[in-house]
Design an enzyme around this catalytic site. Structure first.
Site, PDB file in Angstrom:
ATOM      1  N   ARG A 198      -4.996  51.768  15.041  1.00  0.00           N
ATOM      2  CA  ARG A 198      -6.341  51.242  14.728  1.00  0.00           C
ATOM      3  C   ARG A 198      -7.329  51.712  15.781  1.00  0.00           C
ATOM      4  NH1 ARG A 198      -6.543  44.908  14.131  1.00  0.00           N
ATOM      5  NH2 ARG A 198      -5.993  45.115  16.326  1.00  0.00           N
ATOM      6  N   ASP A 220     -12.090  33.632   7.499  1.00  0.00           N
ATOM      7  CA  ASP A 220     -11.802  33.934   8.896  1.00  0.00           C
ATOM      8  C   ASP A 220     -12.678  35.122   9.295  1.00  0.00           C
ATOM      9  OD1 ASP A 220     -10.804  34.766  11.357  1.00  0.00           O
ATOM     10  OD2 ASP A 220      -8.786  34.065  10.899  1.00  0.00           O
ATOM     11  N   PHE A 278      -4.535  37.534   8.593  1.00  0.00           N
ATOM     12  CA  PHE A 278      -3.892  37.558   9.898  1.00  0.00           C
ATOM     13  C   PHE A 278      -2.664  36.642   9.861  1.00  0.00           C
ATOM     14  CE2 PHE A 278      -4.049  36.727  14.584  1.00  0.00           C
ATOM     15  CZ  PHE A 278      -4.046  38.046  14.997  1.00  0.00           C
ATOM     16  N   TYR A 283     -13.429  36.616  21.304  1.00  0.00           N
ATOM     17  CA  TYR A 283     -13.016  37.562  22.351  1.00  0.00           C
ATOM     18  C   TYR A 283     -12.948  38.997  21.853  1.00  0.00           C
ATOM     19  CZ  TYR A 283      -8.436  36.256  20.319  1.00  0.00           C
ATOM     20  OH  TYR A 283      -7.404  35.966  19.465  1.00  0.00           O
ATOM     21  N   LYS A 284     -13.266  39.235  20.578  1.00  0.00           N
ATOM     22  CA  LYS A 284     -13.212  40.597  20.041  1.00  0.00           C
ATOM     23  C   LYS A 284     -14.605  41.230  20.165  1.00  0.00           C
ATOM     24  CE  LYS A 284      -9.176  39.373  17.421  1.00  0.00           C
ATOM     25  NZ  LYS A 284      -8.632  38.727  16.231  1.00  0.00           N
TER      26      LYS A 284
HETATM   27  C1  LIG Z   1      -7.834  37.666  16.334  1.00  0.00           C
HETATM   28  C2  LIG Z   1      -7.697  36.850  15.119  1.00  0.00           C
HETATM   29  C3  LIG Z   1      -7.331  35.501  15.192  1.00  0.00           C
HETATM   30  C4  LIG Z   1      -7.019  34.889  16.527  1.00  0.00           C
HETATM   31  O1  LIG Z   1      -6.527  33.618  16.446  1.00  0.00           O
HETATM   32  P1  LIG Z   1      -6.377  32.732  17.768  1.00  0.00           P
HETATM   33  O2  LIG Z   1      -5.774  31.490  17.261  1.00  0.00           O
HETATM   34  O3  LIG Z   1      -7.759  32.523  18.325  1.00  0.00           O
HETATM   35  O4  LIG Z   1      -5.496  33.479  18.704  1.00  0.00           O
HETATM   36  C5  LIG Z   1      -7.259  34.779  14.020  1.00  0.00           C
HETATM   37  N1  LIG Z   1      -7.540  35.343  12.836  1.00  0.00           N
HETATM   38  C6  LIG Z   1      -7.899  36.644  12.728  1.00  0.00           C
HETATM   39  C7  LIG Z   1      -8.253  37.226  11.405  1.00  0.00           C
HETATM   40  C8  LIG Z   1      -7.977  37.431  13.865  1.00  0.00           C
HETATM   41  O5  LIG Z   1      -8.327  38.715  13.767  1.00  0.00           O
END
Ligand SMILES: *Cc1c(COP(=O)(O)O)cnc(C)c1O
Length: 426
Positions: free
Chosen positions: A386, A207, A128, A232-233
């Site tokens: 997606r 992660d 990410f 939140y996912k």
């Molecule tokens: C959604 C997501 C995040 C979100 O990061 P925040 O700092 O909580 O906004 C981080 N890493 C991955 C792989 C994600 O999918």
């Protein structure tokens, strides 16, 4: 050749025997919508609504400061213990609070300090972007010559595992990977990669943001030492819900936390002028916990714990398996291509498709002009759509309806009615 009608009846048969089918009733209904974006923001559990009303009106409104002693002070630990069960960690190994990015910073700082002398930080093109920014910013602010190496994959879908193996060596200070990658949904074999790191005497931060609540995660069993993840996912904790971090018990004493704040103090209410960190994972608490947002995470967690991650994973693969089968027959001939692993063993809970008109096709799904239900997937540049399959509330029928809709949009060139200007959040 299977007809579309046959796919539709198979979908209803699968829904009829789905052991998790009843769970959709536990979410606030969205009957006029097919929601395939639970991998970006999960739906609202009904129980969260009444819980929030009680939290705000009673616990905050009536009880005010007394609520800290009555309930709030233990709330983060209580909910973190439920996350621990979901990811195969001990109750004392999960901290809950802050964003995933901030938690990654805290852990990565500790690892670079612990492995001082080694200068190489390894990640990959599938991670990410926020994770990459955090690592770049950390290397820059330390000013000690750390290099972030972003390994390329082989086909935009799968990582180059031999290349990863070469790069996890005696020079490697830190490895950071997404367990399920956000674009292709590639699912890393956590145990295999952990043993690479162990051989090289280095640490991995996993992660789990796209993995937790969608695939089985067993941090302890696979020998993981460090992880971060978002709530939140697939956990349905609400927009911007606090994230978590994991540090294995054996490693907790050895890692330094860069943010010294009062809630991470051994005795915060002594108001001493001298910082003394807690001995456990709650030393990562950078300040007062956001109680309302933390409380909102619990109902979603309860639904997953009640279902069990094995059933959740089974349903997820049943949904994406049906999607892939129908995709091959109806969408591949229309210029779509698959941007996710075929092999279910290496696939998380979303499936990505490419199409040169991806953005406009996505707009046509979201804004139908002929009175059918909107379908909400999400779009990632440059041409990726997606489809997130959330096993707690998505159905096989929704999967097949989506395939039919995609075929119509391309066959009848419906996407031509939409323009190419992008919205701020896609
Ligand atoms: C959604 C997501 C995040 C979100 O990061 P925040 O700092 O909580 O906004 C981080 N890493 C991955 C792989 C994600 O999918």
């Amino acid at each position: 050749m299977t007809t579309f009608e046959t796919f539709c009846s198979r979908a209803s048969e699968l829904d009829a025997v789905d052991p998790l089918a009843h769970l959709v009733e536990r979410f606030v209904p969205n009957p006029e919508l097919i929601y395939l974006d639970g991998n970006s923001l999960g739906r609202l559990p009904k129980a969260t609504v009444s819980l929030m009303e009680d939290m705000v009106l009673h616990q905050w409104g009536d009880r005010l400061i007394r609520s800290w002693n009555e309930h709030w002070i233990e709330l983060p630990q209580k909910i973190a213990a439920k996350i621990a069960r979901l990811v195969g960690a001990g109750e004392d190994e999960i901290f809950l609070g802050d964003s995933t990015s901030v938690n990654l910073f805290k852990l990565a700082y500790g690892v670079l300090r612990y492995n001082n002398g080694r200068k190489l930080i390894i990640s990959d093109e599938f991670n990410f972007p926020s994770d990459l920014y955090v690592l770049q910013g950390l290397a820059e602010s330390l000013g000690q010559g750390h290099e972030l190496r972003i390994l390329p994959g082989i086909d935009g879908i799968h990582p180059d595992l031999p290349l990863l193996e070469q790069n996890v060596n005696q020079q490697t200070a830190l490895v950071c990977l997404s367990h399920v990658t956000f674009r292709s949904a590639y699912l890393y074999d956590m145990a295999a990669i952990n043993s690479l790191a162990q051989k090289a005497g280095t640490q991995i931060i996993w992660d789990l943001s796209h993995a937790v609540g969608s695939v089985e995660v067993n941090l302890k069993e696979t020998g993981a030492q460090l992880a971060v993840g978002c709530t939140y996912k697939y956990l349905n904790g609400g927009p911007g819900a606090p994230a978590f971090l994991y540090v294995s018990r054996e490693f907790q004493q050895q890692l330094f936390s860069p943010i010294w704040a009062w809630f991470g103090h051994a005795n915060p209410f002594e108001f001493s002028q001298h910082y003394e960190p807690r001995k456990d994972v709650w030393k990562y608490a950078a300040g007062t916990p956001p109680i309302l947002s933390i409380a909102a995470i619990e109902p979603g967690l309860d639904l997953l714990l009640e279902s069990g991650m094995q059933s959740v994973r089974q349903k997820s693969l049943s949904l994406s398996g049906l999607f892939l089968e129908a995709y091959r027959q109806f969408l591949e001939p229309l210029g779509f291509s698959l941007a996710s692993p075929e092999n279910p063993r290496y696939r998380g809970s979303h499936v990505s498709l490419r199409h040169s008109e991806g953005y406009r096709i996505c707009q046509a799904l979201i804004h139908p002009m002929d009175g059918v239900k909107p379908i909400i997937p999400d779009f990632r540049n440059p041409d990726l759509i997606r489809f997130g399959f959330a096993p707690l509330y998505n159905t096989h029928t929704e999967v097949v309806t989506t395939i039919g809709r995609l075929a119509d949009i391309v066959n009848h060139k419906i996407y031509l009615h939409f323009d190419k200007t992008r919205a701020a959040v896609t």
